[in-house]
Design a protein around this motif. Sequence first.
Motif, PDB file in Angstrom:
ATOM      1  N   LYS A   1     106.818  45.181 122.560  1.00  0.00           N
ATOM      2  CA  LYS A   1     106.083  45.859 121.491  1.00  0.00           C
ATOM      3  C   LYS A   1     106.190  45.064 120.186  1.00  0.00           C
ATOM      4  O   LYS A   1     105.194  44.851 119.491  1.00  0.00           O
ATOM      5  CB  LYS A   1     106.638  47.273 121.305  1.00  0.00           C
ATOM      6  N   ARG A   2     107.415  44.609 119.870  1.00  0.00           N
ATOM      7  CA  ARG A   2     107.630  43.825 118.653  1.00  0.00           C
ATOM      8  C   ARG A   2     106.849  42.508 118.704  1.00  0.00           C
ATOM      9  O   ARG A   2     106.202  42.123 117.727  1.00  0.00           O
ATOM     10  CB  ARG A   2     109.130  43.533 118.487  1.00  0.00           C
ATOM     11  N   LEU A   3     106.881  41.843 119.853  1.00  0.00           N
ATOM     12  CA  LEU A   3     106.187  40.564 119.990  1.00  0.00           C
ATOM     13  C   LEU A   3     104.673  40.729 119.934  1.00  0.00           C
ATOM     14  O   LEU A   3     103.971  39.883 119.370  1.00  0.00           O
ATOM     15  CB  LEU A   3     106.602  39.871 121.291  1.00  0.00           C
ATOM     16  N   ARG A   4     104.164  41.815 120.492  1.00  0.00           N
ATOM     17  CA  ARG A   4     102.725  42.068 120.418  1.00  0.00           C
ATOM     18  C   ARG A   4     102.298  42.326 118.983  1.00  0.00           C
ATOM     19  O   ARG A   4     101.239  41.870 118.548  1.00  0.00           O
ATOM     20  CB  ARG A   4     102.337  43.242 121.304  1.00  0.00           C
ATOM     21  N   LYS A   5     103.119  43.062 118.235  1.00  0.00           N
ATOM     22  CA  LYS A   5     102.807  43.310 116.822  1.00  0.00           C
ATOM     23  C   LYS A   5     102.838  42.001 116.041  1.00  0.00           C
ATOM     24  O   LYS A   5     101.949  41.727 115.232  1.00  0.00           O
ATOM     25  CB  LYS A   5     103.800  44.312 116.223  1.00  0.00           C
ATOM     26  N   LEU A   6     103.832  41.176 116.313  1.00  0.00           N
ATOM     27  CA  LEU A   6     103.926  39.876 115.651  1.00  0.00           C
ATOM     28  C   LEU A   6     102.708  39.016 115.975  1.00  0.00           C
ATOM     29  O   LEU A   6     102.131  38.386 115.081  1.00  0.00           O
ATOM     30  CB  LEU A   6     105.214  39.164 116.086  1.00  0.00           C
ATOM     31  N   ALA A   7     102.299  38.992 117.246  1.00  0.00           N
ATOM     32  CA  ALA A   7     101.131  38.203 117.645  1.00  0.00           C
ATOM     33  C   ALA A   7      99.875  38.711 116.947  1.00  0.00           C
ATOM     34  O   ALA A   7      99.036  37.915 116.500  1.00  0.00           O
ATOM     35  CB  ALA A   7     100.961  38.244 119.158  1.00  0.00           C
TER      36      ALA A   7
ATOM     37  N   LYS B   1      95.774  37.858 112.659  1.00  0.00           N
ATOM     38  CA  LYS B   1      95.102  38.240 111.418  1.00  0.00           C
ATOM     39  C   LYS B   1      95.286  37.158 110.357  1.00  0.00           C
ATOM     40  O   LYS B   1      94.349  36.800 109.636  1.00  0.00           O
ATOM     41  CB  LYS B   1      95.646  39.571 110.899  1.00  0.00           C
ATOM     42  N   THR B   2      96.502  36.632 110.261  1.00  0.00           N
ATOM     43  CA  THR B   2      96.783  35.569 109.299  1.00  0.00           C
ATOM     44  C   THR B   2      95.937  34.340 109.584  1.00  0.00           C
ATOM     45  O   THR B   2      95.367  33.728 108.666  1.00  0.00           O
ATOM     46  CB  THR B   2      98.280  35.198 109.333  1.00  0.00           C
ATOM     47  N   ILE B   3      95.817  33.991 110.849  1.00  0.00           N
ATOM     48  CA  ILE B   3      95.010  32.828 111.244  1.00  0.00           C
ATOM     49  C   ILE B   3      93.555  33.032 110.847  1.00  0.00           C
ATOM     50  O   ILE B   3      92.912  32.113 110.327  1.00  0.00           O
ATOM     51  CB  ILE B   3      95.158  32.551 112.753  1.00  0.00           C
ATOM     52  N   GLU B   4      93.025  34.224 111.079  1.00  0.00           N
ATOM     53  CA  GLU B   4      91.634  34.509 110.706  1.00  0.00           C
ATOM     54  C   GLU B   4      91.433  34.373 109.207  1.00  0.00           C
ATOM     55  O   GLU B   4      90.448  33.804 108.750  1.00  0.00           O
ATOM     56  CB  GLU B   4      91.215  35.902 111.185  1.00  0.00           C
ATOM     57  N   ILE B   5      92.375  34.884 108.429  1.00  0.00           N
ATOM     58  CA  ILE B   5      92.281  34.777 106.968  1.00  0.00           C
ATOM     59  C   ILE B   5      92.321  33.315 106.540  1.00  0.00           C
ATOM     60  O   ILE B   5      91.536  32.876 105.693  1.00  0.00           O
ATOM     61  CB  ILE B   5      93.417  35.585 106.293  1.00  0.00           C
ATOM     62  N   LEU B   6      93.223  32.548 107.136  1.00  0.00           N
ATOM     63  CA  LEU B   6      93.333  31.129 106.793  1.00  0.00           C
ATOM     64  C   LEU B   6      92.080  30.347 107.184  1.00  0.00           C
ATOM     65  O   LEU B   6      91.654  29.443 106.462  1.00  0.00           O
ATOM     66  CB  LEU B   6      94.571  30.522 107.435  1.00  0.00           C
ATOM     67  N   LYS B   7      91.474  30.683 108.317  1.00  0.00           N
ATOM     68  CA  LYS B   7      90.229  30.024 108.724  1.00  0.00           C
ATOM     69  C   LYS B   7      89.135  30.278 107.699  1.00  0.00           C
ATOM     70  O   LYS B   7      88.401  29.366 107.317  1.00  0.00           O
ATOM     71  CB  LYS B   7      89.775  30.530 110.094  1.00  0.00           C
ATOM     72  N   LYS B   8      89.034  31.540 107.260  1.00  0.00           N
ATOM     73  CA  LYS B   8      88.009  31.888 106.277  1.00  0.00           C
ATOM     74  C   LYS B   8      88.274  31.199 104.947  1.00  0.00           C
ATOM     75  O   LYS B   8      87.350  30.706 104.294  1.00  0.00           O
ATOM     76  CB  LYS B   8      87.940  33.400 106.093  1.00  0.00           C
TER      77      LYS B   8
END
Length: 118
Positions: A89-95, A100-107
Amino acid sequence: MLGPVSPEEAVPGGRQVHEAVLGGEYKRDAVALVASSGRTVTEIARELGVSSESLRGWVKKPNGSGQAAAETPVAAGSGLDAAEREELKRLRKLAADQAKTIEILKKATAFFAKESDR
């Protein structure tokens, strides 16, 4: 259980079956296979007789509860003990957070690349 699509379900002309023909249970099983097998989406899609893009979409698409497939809770009878379920559960939340961070950085990258060309 999952398996290749039978010839009766195949679209005439040898094309792969359209995803609307497949039921929700088939899609959930396919997504679970991707998550648990450690194999690539392309390998599993080829094995199941569906397009890799369809399977990739099923994996990314939120399920009926509004959670992405990667965030779906692990069932208590899945063979994992409580500590493993919490870790998963923790790892899925982290992923999910990292995605989300990757998407923001791409934009942001696209924005600044566009701005620097002016």
